[in-house]
Motif scaffolding. Structure first.
Motif, PDB file in Angstrom:
ATOM      1  N   PHE A  13       0.802  -1.219   0.000  1.00 53.71           N
ATOM      2  CA  PHE A  13       0.000   0.000   0.000  1.00 53.71           C
ATOM      3  C   PHE A  13       0.840   1.278   0.000  1.00 53.71           C
ATOM      4  N   PRO A  14       1.892   1.404   0.816  1.00 51.71           N
ATOM      5  CA  PRO A  14       2.676   2.648   0.777  1.00 51.71           C
ATOM      6  C   PRO A  14       3.302   2.910  -0.596  1.00 51.71           C
ATOM      7  N   LEU A  15       3.779   1.844  -1.238  1.00 48.71           N
ATOM      8  CA  LEU A  15       4.401   2.011  -2.556  1.00 48.71           C
ATOM      9  C   LEU A  15       3.362   2.351  -3.618  1.00 48.71           C
ATOM     10  N   LEU A  16       2.213   1.707  -3.559  1.00 50.21           N
ATOM     11  CA  LEU A  16       1.154   2.004  -4.522  1.00 50.21           C
ATOM     12  C   LEU A  16       0.593   3.409  -4.320  1.00 50.21           C
ATOM     13  N   ALA A  17       0.470   3.829  -3.070  1.00 42.20           N
ATOM     14  CA  ALA A  17      -0.019   5.183  -2.786  1.00 42.20           C
ATOM     15  C   ALA A  17       0.937   6.229  -3.348  1.00 42.20           C
ATOM     16  N   ALA A  18       2.231   5.972  -3.224  1.00 39.83           N
ATOM     17  CA  ALA A  18       3.224   6.920  -3.734  1.00 39.83           C
ATOM     18  C   ALA A  18       3.209   6.985  -5.256  1.00 39.83           C
ATOM     19  N   GLU A  19       3.024   5.842  -5.894  1.00 38.86           N
ATOM     20  CA  GLU A  19       3.086   5.825  -7.358  1.00 38.86           C
ATOM     21  C   GLU A  19       1.828   6.388  -8.002  1.00 38.86           C
ATOM     22  N   PHE A  20       0.654   6.081  -7.456  1.00 36.32           N
ATOM     23  CA  PHE A  20      -0.603   6.483  -8.086  1.00 36.32           C
ATOM     24  C   PHE A  20      -1.346   7.564  -7.310  1.00 36.32           C
ATOM     25  N   ASP A  21      -0.760   8.066  -6.222  1.00 34.17           N
ATOM     26  CA  ASP A  21      -1.373   9.121  -5.401  1.00 34.17           C
ATOM     27  C   ASP A  21      -2.769   8.695  -4.926  1.00 34.17           C
ATOM     28  N   LEU A  22      -2.806   7.655  -4.116  1.00 38.91           N
ATOM     29  CA  LEU A  22      -4.071   7.047  -3.711  1.00 38.91           C
ATOM     30  C   LEU A  22      -4.395   7.352  -2.255  1.00 38.91           C
ATOM     31  N   SER A  23      -5.693   7.442  -1.965  1.00 39.44           N
ATOM     32  CA  SER A  23      -6.172   7.602  -0.592  1.00 39.44           C
ATOM     33  C   SER A  23      -6.276   6.229   0.075  1.00 39.44           C
ATOM     34  N   GLU A  24      -6.560   6.228   1.373  1.00 42.09           N
ATOM     35  CA  GLU A  24      -6.693   4.950   2.081  1.00 42.09           C
ATOM     36  C   GLU A  24      -7.870   4.143   1.561  1.00 42.09           C
ATOM     37  N   ILE A  25      -8.963   4.814   1.220  1.00 41.12           N
ATOM     38  CA  ILE A  25     -10.119   4.090   0.686  1.00 41.12           C
ATOM     39  C   ILE A  25      -9.792   3.479  -0.673  1.00 41.12           C
ATOM     40  N   GLN A  26      -9.093   4.232  -1.529  1.00 39.67           N
ATOM     41  CA  GLN A  26      -8.703   3.696  -2.833  1.00 39.67           C
ATOM     42  C   GLN A  26      -7.793   2.489  -2.680  1.00 39.67           C
ATOM     43  N   LEU A  27      -6.897   2.544  -1.711  1.00 38.93           N
ATOM     44  CA  LEU A  27      -6.028   1.392  -1.463  1.00 38.93           C
ATOM     45  C   LEU A  27      -6.849   0.194  -0.983  1.00 38.93           C
ATOM     46  N   SER A  28      -7.799   0.445  -0.086  1.00 41.18           N
ATOM     47  CA  SER A  28      -8.638  -0.646   0.420  1.00 41.18           C
ATOM     48  C   SER A  28      -9.454  -1.285  -0.698  1.00 41.18           C
ATOM     49  N   LEU A  29      -9.850  -0.489  -1.676  1.00 45.62           N
ATOM     50  CA  LEU A  29     -10.650  -1.029  -2.772  1.00 45.62           C
ATOM     51  C   LEU A  29      -9.859  -1.986  -3.654  1.00 45.62           C
ATOM     52  N   LEU A  30      -8.540  -1.894  -3.634  1.00 48.76           N
ATOM     53  CA  LEU A  30      -7.748  -2.869  -4.375  1.00 48.76           C
ATOM     54  C   LEU A  30      -7.944  -4.276  -3.807  1.00 48.76           C
ATOM     55  N   VAL A  31      -8.240  -4.343  -2.526  1.00 52.34           N
ATOM     56  CA  VAL A  31      -8.618  -5.619  -1.907  1.00 52.34           C
ATOM     57  C   VAL A  31     -10.119  -5.838  -2.039  1.00 52.34           C
ATOM     58  N   GLY A  32     -10.907  -4.799  -1.742  1.00 50.12           N
ATOM     59  CA  GLY A  32     -12.360  -4.935  -1.746  1.00 50.12           C
ATOM     60  C   GLY A  32     -12.926  -5.334  -3.095  1.00 50.12           C
ATOM     61  N   ALA A  33     -12.395  -4.751  -4.181  1.00 48.30           N
ATOM     62  CA  ALA A  33     -12.904  -5.081  -5.514  1.00 48.30           C
ATOM     63  C   ALA A  33     -12.627  -6.548  -5.845  1.00 48.30           C
ATOM     64  N   THR A  34     -11.442  -7.013  -5.468  1.00 50.05           N
ATOM     65  CA  THR A  34     -11.116  -8.423  -5.695  1.00 50.05           C
ATOM     66  C   THR A  34     -12.044  -9.327  -4.900  1.00 50.05           C
ATOM     67  N   VAL A  35     -12.291  -8.944  -3.657  1.00 50.24           N
ATOM     68  CA  VAL A  35     -13.114  -9.755  -2.758  1.00 50.24           C
ATOM     69  C   VAL A  35     -14.544  -9.871  -3.273  1.00 50.24           C
ATOM     70  N   ILE A  36     -15.131  -8.765  -3.716  1.00 49.73           N
ATOM     71  CA  ILE A  36     -16.535  -8.798  -4.126  1.00 49.73           C
ATOM     72  C   ILE A  36     -16.718  -9.614  -5.406  1.00 49.73           C
ATOM     73  N   VAL A  37     -15.790  -9.466  -6.367  1.00 46.49           N
ATOM     74  CA  VAL A  37     -15.891 -10.254  -7.598  1.00 46.49           C
ATOM     75  C   VAL A  37     -15.652 -11.727  -7.295  1.00 46.49           C
ATOM     76  N   LEU A  38     -14.685 -12.003  -6.427  1.00 48.23           N
ATOM     77  CA  LEU A  38     -14.388 -13.380  -6.047  1.00 48.23           C
ATOM     78  C   LEU A  38     -15.620 -14.067  -5.468  1.00 48.23           C
ATOM     79  N   GLY A  39     -16.366 -13.354  -4.642  1.00 48.75           N
ATOM     80  CA  GLY A  39     -17.539 -13.957  -4.027  1.00 48.75           C
ATOM     81  C   GLY A  39     -18.625 -14.291  -5.032  1.00 48.75           C
ATOM     82  N   TYR A  40     -18.970 -13.351  -5.882  1.00 40.75           N
ATOM     83  CA  TYR A  40     -20.081 -13.569  -6.810  1.00 40.75           C
ATOM     84  C   TYR A  40     -19.689 -14.441  -8.002  1.00 40.75           C
ATOM     85  N   ALA A  41     -18.389 -14.549  -8.288  1.00 41.26           N
ATOM     86  CA  ALA A  41     -17.960 -15.403  -9.400  1.00 41.26           C
ATOM     87  C   ALA A  41     -18.294 -16.867  -9.154  1.00 41.26           C
ATOM     88  N   ASN A  42     -18.424 -17.237  -7.885  1.00 41.00           N
ATOM     89  CA  ASN A  42     -18.724 -18.637  -7.595  1.00 41.00           C
ATOM     90  C   ASN A  42     -20.115 -19.041  -8.048  1.00 41.00           C
TER      91      ASN A  42
END
Length: 560
Positions: A86-115
């Motif tokens: 997260f610190p490296l991604l925030a520095a490279e893409f200028d991301l907020s904490e919520i945007q960083l969390s969505l990198l996990v959250g987006a994966t999680v939500i698609v993973l769940g419904y893909a089943n």
């Protein structure tokens, strides 16, 4: 080998065999045929076909289970291992904490419904073909992630990766139901959950070290290698385990007595005096005729324990099931139907509660541990996951065998009749551990406890929770609705991942406003609330099973 050491207890029938209420989830764990006294019943009943996975040798069963465990660990590690970056991604893409969390959250939500798609595909094309296809997609998305030039591109790649890695959350549950018997499932469910969460925990350890030395993109190149390894494991080491058996073979011994019980009731209503005992000859005449591949008694099957997969089990392009349209419609709609079954809902909420406690720490570890007074580096943040991993091993080593022992002991006391709810008292010690984990972690965050205390009591106890509670609850639901084991896990992952996605939005804003203790208490309610439902489910679970005993899901094994 008998399940019961106390022969006197086993012989003490609580009621006559004819008085048993024969509903799914109630199993007679010994043969009533006098030719096989005190014989432990194998549920599901293996056929005489050596290609039947239930008849495969222990060596084959263990080898394919190890392959599935490694596969689950590898692909789980590619999906949810980025918090140390997260610190490296925030520095490279200028991301907020919520945007960083969505990198996990987006994966999680698609993973769940893909089943919702993965389960129909596994029933149409087989478990092996779905795992191979997901391995190819995982490799492609890892390359995409490594080459991403913008936040939008990266989060899109994460979503596709989540779709492919959905197999880590359902396929092994189907494999367990395909290969292992009822009395073995508690242990293997525990092993499954530790493999799934183990991949989620080992990944950040590797990611933290790799990205600190070589940059964040290097981990996705490593993930490509892990995805390729998972593909090769399935290609060369995993035979197809999907096997079509009759509904009668799938039924337990208690259910196979139903015709004889019906006959006995007919005699009672016609005025003929009921008999408590009948000869083995007349009893065998009253039982339903076995299917052509069935063995009337598992011990009489010479292939049981000596079978093996054939070349057909290793086909690269298996022909789809000719009934694929009906299977597709059934498997898409079934999770919706199961979600209103109280027992399935209870299991799903408990999987969600335990898993999202882990997600709570997973999302927050980088923000909390990289700040004062800890100032952890990305690699040190990754190493903190070892605390959860150690807890997972403790939970897996105790929960499965403990729940099987609790159920077996209660079965022995009940004269050899097992009720599915007999597994639930095993949740008691793990519920206490779960409560301690959330309270200690939240207070530790708030009061800035010494980091060993946070890791041991917050993260470590959470590891015990996630390797125990979901396994026991899912094993209970599968005991009640065996033919739809994969669909049960779909319901659980949809609940779990939907709540997990929501957590990526509210955790940091809430913590900034009301502090970590209050934020952790929200997670406490989401986790402990479903656990407390175990009390009414234990008391009234059989009544709930009775209400769905005529549901068509109990006959669907014959359709698969």
């Amino acid at each position: 080998m008998t399940l019961y050491k106390d022969e006197e207890a086993m012989n003490a029938y609580p009621t006559s065999t004819w008085d048993l209420e024969l509903i799914p989830g109630t199993e007679l764990m010994r043969e009533e045929d006098s030719a096989f006294p005190h014989q432990k019943v194998l549920v599901p009943r293996p056929s005489s076909d050596p290609a039947d996975p239930l008849t495969w040798s222990r060596k084959w069963k263990l080898s394919l289970a190890v392959i599935q465990v490694l596969y689950t660990v590898l692909i789980a590690a590619t999906a949810l291992s980025i918090p140390p970056m997260f610190p490296l991604l925030a520095a490279e893409f200028d991301l907020s904490e919520i945007q960083l969390s969505l990198l996990v959250g987006a994966t999680v939500i698609v993973l769940g419904y893909a089943n919702i798609i993965m389960i129909p595909c596994s029933n149409i094309f087989g478990r092996r073909a779905v795992c191979l296809a997901s391995g190819v997609i995982i490799c492609a998305t890892c390359i995409w992630e490594a080459l991403a030039k913008s936040y939008g591109s990266l989060i899109a790649a994460r979503c596709v990766n989540g779709f492919a890695t959905a197999t880590s959350e359902t396929i092994m549950v189907q494999v367990i139901a395909d290969v292992f018997f009822l009395h073995e499932r508690g242990t293997w469910m525990g092993i499954y959950f530790i493999s799934m969460f183990g991949g989620v925990l080992i990944g950040p350890v590797i990611a933290g070290n790799i990205c600190e030395k070589y940059g964040w993109r290097s981990y996705f190149w490593l993930s490509f290698g892990l995805g390729a390894a998972s593909f090769l494991l399935i290609l060369f080491g995993y035979p197809e385990t999907k096997y079509r058996r009759s509904a009668q073979d799938f039924a337990g011994a208690a259910q196979r007595l139903s015709n004889a019980t019906t006959l006995q009731e007919t005699e009672k209503t016609s005025g003929t005096p009921p008999t408590k005992e009948i000869s083995s000859e007349s009893f065998s005449q009253q039982l339903p005729s076995p299917s052509p591949k069935s063995s009337p008694n598992p011990c009489s099957n010479p292939d049981n324990g000596h079978g093996h997969p054939s070349r057909q089990n290793y086909l690269l392009y298996p022909p789809p099931d000719p009934r694929w349209k009906s299977l597709l419609l059934r498997d898409v709609l079934t999770p919706l139907r199961l979600s209103i079954y109280p027992i399935v809902l209870f299991a799903a909420l408990n999987v969600a509660g335990a898993a999202n406690t882990l997600i709570f720490w997973n999302l927050t570890e980088s923000a909390v541990l990289s700040a004062g007074p800890y100032f952890f580096s990305p690699s040190a943040v990754g190493y903190s996951n070892f605390a959860v991993l150690v807890g997972c091993f403790i939970g897996a080593a105790t929960a499965g065998p403990f729940s099987d022992w609790v159920a077996a002991r209660a079965t022995r006391r009940n004269g050899g009749v097992r009720e599915a709810e007999m597994r639930l008292p095993a949740l008691i010690p793990f519920a206490l551990v779960t409560a301690a984990a959330i309270v200690c972690g939240g207070v530790g965050y708030q009061d800035r406890w010494s980091w060993p205390l946070v890791l041991v009591f917050g993260y470590g106890l959470t590891g015990i929770c996630v390797a125990s509670v979901p396994g026991i609850c899912i094993a209970y639901a599968v005991d009640c609705y065996k033919p739809v084991s994969g669909e049960i896990m779909v319901v659980a992952t949809v609940f779990k991942n939907s709540i997990g996605f929501g957590m990526s939005w509210w955790i940091f804003p809430m913590a900034a406003k009301v502090g970590w203790v209050n934020t952790a208490m929200v997670d406490f309610g989401l986790t402990m609330g479903p656990l407390l439902l175990a009390i009414p489910v234990y008391i009234w679970g059989k009544k709930l099973r009775r209400r769905t005993k005529d549901s068509g899901v109990h006959e669907w094994e014959a359709q698969i």
